[in-house]
Write a protein that holds these residues in place. Structure first.
Motif, short mmCIF file in Angstrom:
data_model
loop_
_atom_site.label_atom_id
_atom_site.label_comp_id
_atom_site.label_asym_id
_atom_site.label_seq_id
_atom_site.Cartn_x
_atom_site.Cartn_y
_atom_site.Cartn_z
N SER A 156 0.67 -1.09 0.05
CA SER A 156 -0.01 -0.04 -0.09
C SER A 156 0.70 1.36 -0.06
N VAL A 157 2.27 1.09 0.30
CA VAL A 157 2.99 2.25 0.48
C VAL A 157 4.17 2.28 -0.62
N THR A 158 4.36 1.10 -1.10
CA THR A 158 5.49 0.76 -2.29
C THR A 158 4.75 0.48 -3.53
N SER A 159 5.70 0.74 -4.39
CA SER A 159 5.08 0.70 -6.04
C SER A 159 5.92 -0.30 -6.86
N GLY A 160 5.40 -0.89 -7.93
CA GLY A 160 6.00 -1.72 -8.62
C GLY A 160 6.27 -2.97 -8.11
N SER A 195 17.38 -9.70 4.04
CA SER A 195 18.17 -9.01 3.21
C SER A 195 17.71 -7.67 2.59
N PHE A 196 16.45 -7.47 2.60
CA PHE A 196 16.07 -6.18 2.13
C PHE A 196 15.68 -5.29 3.09
N THR A 197 15.38 -5.73 4.38
CA THR A 197 14.98 -4.57 5.19
C THR A 197 15.98 -3.75 5.85
N ILE A 198 15.68 -2.67 5.96
CA ILE A 198 16.58 -1.42 6.53
C ILE A 198 17.06 -1.69 7.82
N LEU A 199 15.94 -2.29 8.81
CA LEU A 199 16.51 -2.60 10.28
C LEU A 199 16.95 -3.87 10.20
N LYS A 200 18.37 -3.95 10.53
CA LYS A 200 19.02 -5.41 10.50
C LYS A 200 18.88 -5.88 11.92
N GLY A 201 18.95 -7.20 11.92
CA GLY A 201 18.95 -7.96 13.11
C GLY A 201 17.44 -8.19 13.60
N ALA A 202 16.54 -7.86 12.89
CA ALA A 202 15.19 -7.98 13.44
C ALA A 202 14.38 -8.39 11.83
N TYR A 228 11.66 -0.70 5.44
CA TYR A 228 11.75 -0.98 3.91
C TYR A 228 11.32 0.44 3.23
N GLY A 229 9.97 0.76 3.44
CA GLY A 229 9.02 1.69 2.59
C GLY A 229 9.68 2.88 2.69
#
Length: 142
Positions: free
Chosen positions: A17-21, A82-89, A122-123
Protein backbone atom coordinates in the motif's frame (compact mmCIF):
# COMPACT_ATOMS: atom_id res chain seq x y z
CA UNK A 1 -20.44 0.16 18.00
CA UNK A 2 -22.43 3.24 17.08
CA UNK A 3 -25.02 2.83 19.90
CA UNK A 4 -22.32 2.42 22.57
CA UNK A 5 -20.21 5.19 20.98
CA UNK A 6 -17.04 3.15 21.19
CA UNK A 7 -15.16 0.60 19.13
CA UNK A 8 -12.19 -0.22 16.99
CA UNK A 9 -12.10 -1.35 13.38
CA UNK A 10 -8.74 -2.70 12.31
CA UNK A 11 -7.90 -3.65 8.74
CA UNK A 12 -4.90 -5.52 7.42
CA UNK A 13 -3.39 -4.38 4.14
CA UNK A 14 0.26 -4.76 3.08
CA UNK A 15 3.39 -2.71 2.63
CA UNK A 16 2.31 -2.85 -1.02
CA UNK A 17 0.00 0.00 0.00
CA UNK A 18 3.04 2.29 0.31
CA UNK A 19 5.54 0.81 -2.15
CA UNK A 20 5.05 0.59 -5.89
CA UNK A 21 6.00 -1.71 -8.70
CA UNK A 22 6.67 -4.82 -6.64
CA UNK A 23 3.25 -6.47 -6.62
CA UNK A 24 0.68 -7.43 -9.22
CA UNK A 25 -1.59 -4.48 -10.02
CA UNK A 26 -4.74 -6.04 -8.61
CA UNK A 27 -2.99 -6.88 -5.33
CA UNK A 28 -1.53 -3.39 -4.94
CA UNK A 29 -4.84 -1.73 -5.86
CA UNK A 30 -6.74 -3.79 -3.29
CA UNK A 31 -4.27 -2.88 -0.53
CA UNK A 32 -4.33 0.82 -1.38
CA UNK A 33 -8.14 0.62 -1.39
CA UNK A 34 -8.10 -0.75 2.16
CA UNK A 35 -6.00 2.20 3.30
CA UNK A 36 -8.45 4.59 1.60
CA UNK A 37 -11.38 2.86 3.26
CA UNK A 38 -9.60 3.13 6.60
CA UNK A 39 -9.21 6.88 6.21
CA UNK A 40 -12.77 7.46 5.01
CA UNK A 41 -14.28 5.36 7.78
CA UNK A 42 -12.13 7.21 10.30
CA UNK A 43 -13.75 10.47 9.23
CA UNK A 44 -17.25 8.99 9.07
CA UNK A 45 -17.17 7.02 12.32
CA UNK A 46 -15.03 9.27 14.49
CA UNK A 47 -18.09 11.25 15.56
CA UNK A 48 -19.37 8.01 17.12
CA UNK A 49 -16.15 7.40 19.06
CA UNK A 50 -15.08 4.60 16.73
CA UNK A 51 -11.43 4.39 15.79
CA UNK A 52 -10.40 2.92 12.44
CA UNK A 53 -6.83 1.93 11.60
CA UNK A 54 -4.90 -0.33 9.27
CA UNK A 55 -1.80 -2.51 9.61
CA UNK A 56 0.43 -3.00 6.57
CA UNK A 57 3.02 -5.68 7.19
CA UNK A 58 5.84 -6.63 4.91
CA UNK A 59 6.80 -10.23 4.17
CA UNK A 60 6.00 -12.63 7.01
CA UNK A 61 7.19 -16.19 6.53
CA UNK A 62 3.74 -17.73 6.86
CA UNK A 63 2.77 -20.95 5.07
CA UNK A 64 0.87 -18.88 2.49
CA UNK A 65 3.89 -16.66 1.80
CA UNK A 66 6.40 -19.49 1.63
CA UNK A 67 4.13 -21.39 -0.75
CA UNK A 68 3.70 -18.32 -2.97
CA UNK A 69 7.47 -17.75 -3.03
CA UNK A 70 8.17 -21.48 -3.39
CA UNK A 71 10.71 -21.35 -0.55
CA UNK A 72 10.95 -22.73 2.98
CA UNK A 73 10.44 -20.61 6.11
CA UNK A 74 14.17 -20.16 6.76
CA UNK A 75 14.78 -18.93 3.21
CA UNK A 76 11.83 -16.52 3.43
CA UNK A 77 13.22 -15.06 6.66
CA UNK A 78 16.66 -14.65 5.07
CA UNK A 79 15.02 -12.92 2.11
CA UNK A 80 13.21 -10.52 4.46
CA UNK A 81 16.39 -9.69 6.35
CA UNK A 82 18.24 -9.06 3.09
CA UNK A 83 15.92 -6.23 2.04
CA UNK A 84 14.85 -4.65 5.31
CA UNK A 85 16.55 -1.49 6.52
CA UNK A 86 16.36 -2.54 10.19
CA UNK A 87 19.01 -5.22 10.50
CA UNK A 88 18.89 -7.90 13.16
CA UNK A 89 15.09 -8.08 13.23
CA UNK A 90 12.86 -10.30 11.12
CA UNK A 91 9.13 -9.65 10.95
CA UNK A 92 7.24 -12.44 12.71
CA UNK A 93 3.55 -13.20 13.08
CA UNK A 94 3.77 -12.05 16.71
CA UNK A 95 4.93 -8.58 15.61
CA UNK A 96 1.80 -8.16 13.54
CA UNK A 97 -0.35 -9.51 16.37
CA UNK A 98 1.27 -7.17 18.91
CA UNK A 99 0.66 -4.18 16.65
CA UNK A 100 -2.98 -5.22 16.28
CA UNK A 101 -3.34 -5.62 20.04
CA UNK A 102 -1.86 -2.18 20.61
CA UNK A 103 -4.20 -0.54 18.08
CA UNK A 104 -7.20 -2.34 19.59
CA UNK A 105 -6.26 -1.30 23.13
CA UNK A 106 -6.96 1.88 25.06
CA UNK A 107 -3.23 2.62 24.91
CA UNK A 108 -3.85 3.86 21.36
CA UNK A 109 -7.10 5.65 22.23
CA UNK A 110 -6.21 8.73 20.19
CA UNK A 111 -4.87 6.95 17.09
CA UNK A 112 -7.32 6.78 14.20
CA UNK A 113 -7.13 6.91 10.43
CA UNK A 114 -3.59 5.58 10.34
CA UNK A 115 -1.88 2.96 8.22
CA UNK A 116 0.80 1.45 10.45
CA UNK A 117 3.46 0.00 8.18
CA UNK A 118 5.41 -2.87 9.74
CA UNK A 119 8.33 -3.33 7.39
CA UNK A 120 11.56 -2.61 9.23
CA UNK A 121 11.91 0.70 7.40
CA UNK A 122 11.80 -0.81 3.91
CA UNK A 123 9.20 1.66 2.64
CA UNK A 124 11.28 4.68 3.68
CA UNK A 125 13.69 4.50 0.76
CA UNK A 126 13.90 3.65 -2.91
CA UNK A 127 15.75 0.35 -3.09
CA UNK A 128 16.24 0.54 -6.86
CA UNK A 129 19.28 2.83 -6.75
CA UNK A 130 21.44 0.85 -4.28
CA UNK A 131 20.58 -2.42 -6.00
CA UNK A 132 21.52 -1.03 -9.41
CA UNK A 133 24.65 0.60 -7.99
CA UNK A 134 25.76 -2.71 -6.50
CA UNK A 135 25.09 -4.49 -9.81
CA UNK A 136 27.11 -1.92 -11.70
CA UNK A 137 30.03 -1.80 -9.25
CA UNK A 138 30.25 -5.59 -8.97
CA UNK A 139 30.53 -5.87 -12.73
CA UNK A 140 33.04 -2.94 -12.86
CA UNK A 141 30.85 -0.93 -15.19
CA UNK A 142 31.13 2.27 -13.12
Amino acid sequence: MVPVRKGVILFTASNASVTSGLSPHAYAASKVAIVGLTRNLCVDLGKHGIRVNCISPSLVATPLATKALNVDRTTAKKLYESFTILKGAVLEEEDVANTALFLASDESRIISGQNIVIDGGYGTTNQAFPVKLQELTSSNQV
